[in-house]
Scaffold this motif. Structure first.
Motif, PDB file in Angstrom:
ATOM      1  N   ARG A 140       0.836  -1.208   0.000  1.00  0.00           N
ATOM      2  CA  ARG A 140       0.000   0.000   0.000  1.00  0.00           C
ATOM      3  C   ARG A 140       0.871   1.260   0.000  1.00  0.00           C
ATOM      4  NH1 ARG A 140      -2.161   3.336   4.071  1.00  0.00           N
ATOM      5  NH2 ARG A 140      -4.230   4.178   3.597  1.00  0.00           N
ATOM      6  N   CYS A 164     -18.389   8.433   0.122  1.00  0.00           N
ATOM      7  CA  CYS A 164     -17.360   7.489  -0.289  1.00  0.00           C
ATOM      8  C   CYS A 164     -17.698   6.956  -1.673  1.00  0.00           C
ATOM      9  CB  CYS A 164     -17.260   6.337   0.722  1.00  0.00           C
ATOM     10  SG  CYS A 164     -16.008   5.110   0.323  1.00  0.00           S
ATOM     11  N   SER A 166     -15.723   4.742  -5.044  1.00  0.00           N
ATOM     12  CA  SER A 166     -14.555   4.131  -5.655  1.00  0.00           C
ATOM     13  C   SER A 166     -14.966   3.519  -6.982  1.00  0.00           C
ATOM     14  CB  SER A 166     -13.978   3.051  -4.739  1.00  0.00           C
ATOM     15  OG  SER A 166     -12.859   2.435  -5.334  1.00  0.00           O
ATOM     16  N   LYS A 169     -13.041  -1.499  -6.087  1.00  0.00           N
ATOM     17  CA  LYS A 169     -12.288  -1.751  -4.859  1.00  0.00           C
ATOM     18  C   LYS A 169     -12.431  -3.207  -4.434  1.00  0.00           C
ATOM     19  CE  LYS A 169     -16.058  -0.207  -1.822  1.00  0.00           C
ATOM     20  NZ  LYS A 169     -16.444   0.745  -0.752  1.00  0.00           N
ATOM     21  N   SER A 170     -11.438  -3.665  -3.675  1.00  0.00           N
ATOM     22  CA  SER A 170     -11.412  -5.019  -3.146  1.00  0.00           C
ATOM     23  C   SER A 170     -11.562  -4.968  -1.635  1.00  0.00           C
ATOM     24  CB  SER A 170     -10.093  -5.698  -3.519  1.00  0.00           C
ATOM     25  OG  SER A 170      -9.873  -6.862  -2.747  1.00  0.00           O
ATOM     26  N   ASP A 171     -12.257  -5.943  -1.054  1.00  0.00           N
ATOM     27  CA  ASP A 171     -12.394  -5.979   0.401  1.00  0.00           C
ATOM     28  C   ASP A 171     -11.255  -6.744   1.069  1.00  0.00           C
ATOM     29  OD1 ASP A 171     -13.046  -8.562  -0.293  1.00  0.00           O
ATOM     30  OD2 ASP A 171     -14.787  -8.703   1.028  1.00  0.00           O
ATOM     31  N   GLU A 173      -7.104  -6.713   1.581  1.00  0.00           N
ATOM     32  CA  GLU A 173      -5.954  -5.841   1.368  1.00  0.00           C
ATOM     33  C   GLU A 173      -4.869  -6.497   0.525  1.00  0.00           C
ATOM     34  OE1 GLU A 173      -4.445  -4.814   5.191  1.00  0.00           O
ATOM     35  OE2 GLU A 173      -3.396  -6.721   5.470  1.00  0.00           O
ATOM     36  N   VAL A 177      -6.478  -4.025  -6.781  1.00  0.00           N
ATOM     37  CA  VAL A 177      -7.029  -3.597  -8.075  1.00  0.00           C
ATOM     38  C   VAL A 177      -5.944  -2.776  -8.768  1.00  0.00           C
ATOM     39  CG1 VAL A 177      -8.813  -2.271  -9.233  1.00  0.00           C
ATOM     40  CG2 VAL A 177      -9.385  -3.602  -7.196  1.00  0.00           C
ATOM     41  N   ILE A 205     -15.228  -7.883  -5.071  1.00  0.00           N
ATOM     42  CA  ILE A 205     -14.848  -6.726  -5.878  1.00  0.00           C
ATOM     43  C   ILE A 205     -16.098  -5.897  -6.147  1.00  0.00           C
ATOM     44  CG2 ILE A 205     -13.690  -5.947  -7.964  1.00  0.00           C
ATOM     45  CD1 ILE A 205     -11.974  -7.683  -6.073  1.00  0.00           C
ATOM     46  N   SER A 206     -16.089  -4.656  -5.680  1.00  0.00           N
ATOM     47  CA  SER A 206     -17.230  -3.754  -5.853  1.00  0.00           C
ATOM     48  C   SER A 206     -16.837  -2.612  -6.782  1.00  0.00           C
ATOM     49  CB  SER A 206     -17.662  -3.181  -4.503  1.00  0.00           C
ATOM     50  OG  SER A 206     -17.922  -4.211  -3.570  1.00  0.00           O
TER      51      SER A 206
END
Length: 246
Positions: A140, A164, A166, A169-171, A173, A177, A205-206
């Motif tokens: 990160r 918020c 995005s 995004k991935s839940d 870590e 992405v 993945i959202s």
């Protein structure tokens, strides 16, 4: 050589923003950081993952790995503590015993007789952390250094801005992405991600936009398998260091 050494409130990272007027022949410039870390291996960032290399020269094979090509960071960690050496454009590292080095400039005269000549601007960073590169969130931090947040002035608009948002995004870590782009053949959106901890994961993945269908596809963007989705999100199983394209 001009350097601004910066320590920011709330950050463990020490940045060395450097400008060099380089006019040398047959000289190499490195930055070296001696540590008291005991580890037989160092970890190096590469595209879509990382690899380990020895920190010793026990064999001729080990000795031949005196410098390693890496992208955003290299890490040396023992149980409980580690140090990462980050950069924004320098890709040659050497870590022997407990000394971390990064090659900043070189001036070989073959094949390019004026390699690195002139004004060079770059940043490298020292990042001490708890645990190994995973627990220390080195991946990160490397992205933050290389892709800092940018602000742009725009004209006044109507409507509300969500708290918020995005694009994707991935839940998890460890599931990064990496790429969001338009498809080569049509107006579909390609989202490419990868696993970076050498760890099997169940990731969600959202995305921040509506879509009709989502497919798992290959690197050439050929659809392989339709994936069920709900509320603009999909759940996928990710293998160790796997690259996935949606």
């Amino acid at each position: 050589i001009t350097q601004d050494i910066t320590v920011r409130n709330g950050s463990k990272r020490i940045d060395f923003a450097t400008t060099v007027d380089w006019q040398e022949d047959h000289v190499m410039m490195k930055a070296a950081f001696p540590t008291d870390i005991h580890s037989q291996y160092a970890t190096y960032d590469i595209q879509f993952g990382n690899l380990e290399r020895p920190t010793h020269k026990n064999t001729s094979w080990d000795e031949a790995k005196f410098e390693v090509c890496a992208h955003k960071w290299a890490d040396l960690s023992e149980s409980g503590f580690g140090v990462s050496l980050l950069n924004d454009c320098k890709y040659g590292y050497s870590i022997e015993d407990n000394v971390m080095e990064i090659t900043l400039l070189k001036s070989a005269t073959y094949p390019n007789p004026v390699a690195d000549r002139g004004i060079n601007t770059f940043t490298y960073s020292l990042y001490p952390h708890t645990g190994d590169y995973r627990r220390g969130k080195t991946v990160r931090e490397g992205y933050i250094l290389n892709q800092p947040l940018s602000g742009y002035r725009i004209e006044k608009n109507t409507g509300a801005i969500s708290d918020c948002c995005s694009i994707a995004k991935s839940d998890c870590e460890n599931v990064v992405v990496e790429t969001i782009k338009k498809a080569e053949e049509d107006s579909s959106v390609i989202v490419r991600l990868y696993e970076t901890y050498n760890q099997k994961s169940d990731a969600q993945i959202s995305v921040g936009f509506d879509f009709k269908e989502v497919y798992l596809c290959d690197m050439l963007e050929n659809n392989l398998e339709k994936i069920e989705s709900e509320n603009n999100a999909v759940k996928i199983k990710v293998k160790n260091f796997e690259i996935i394209t949606l």
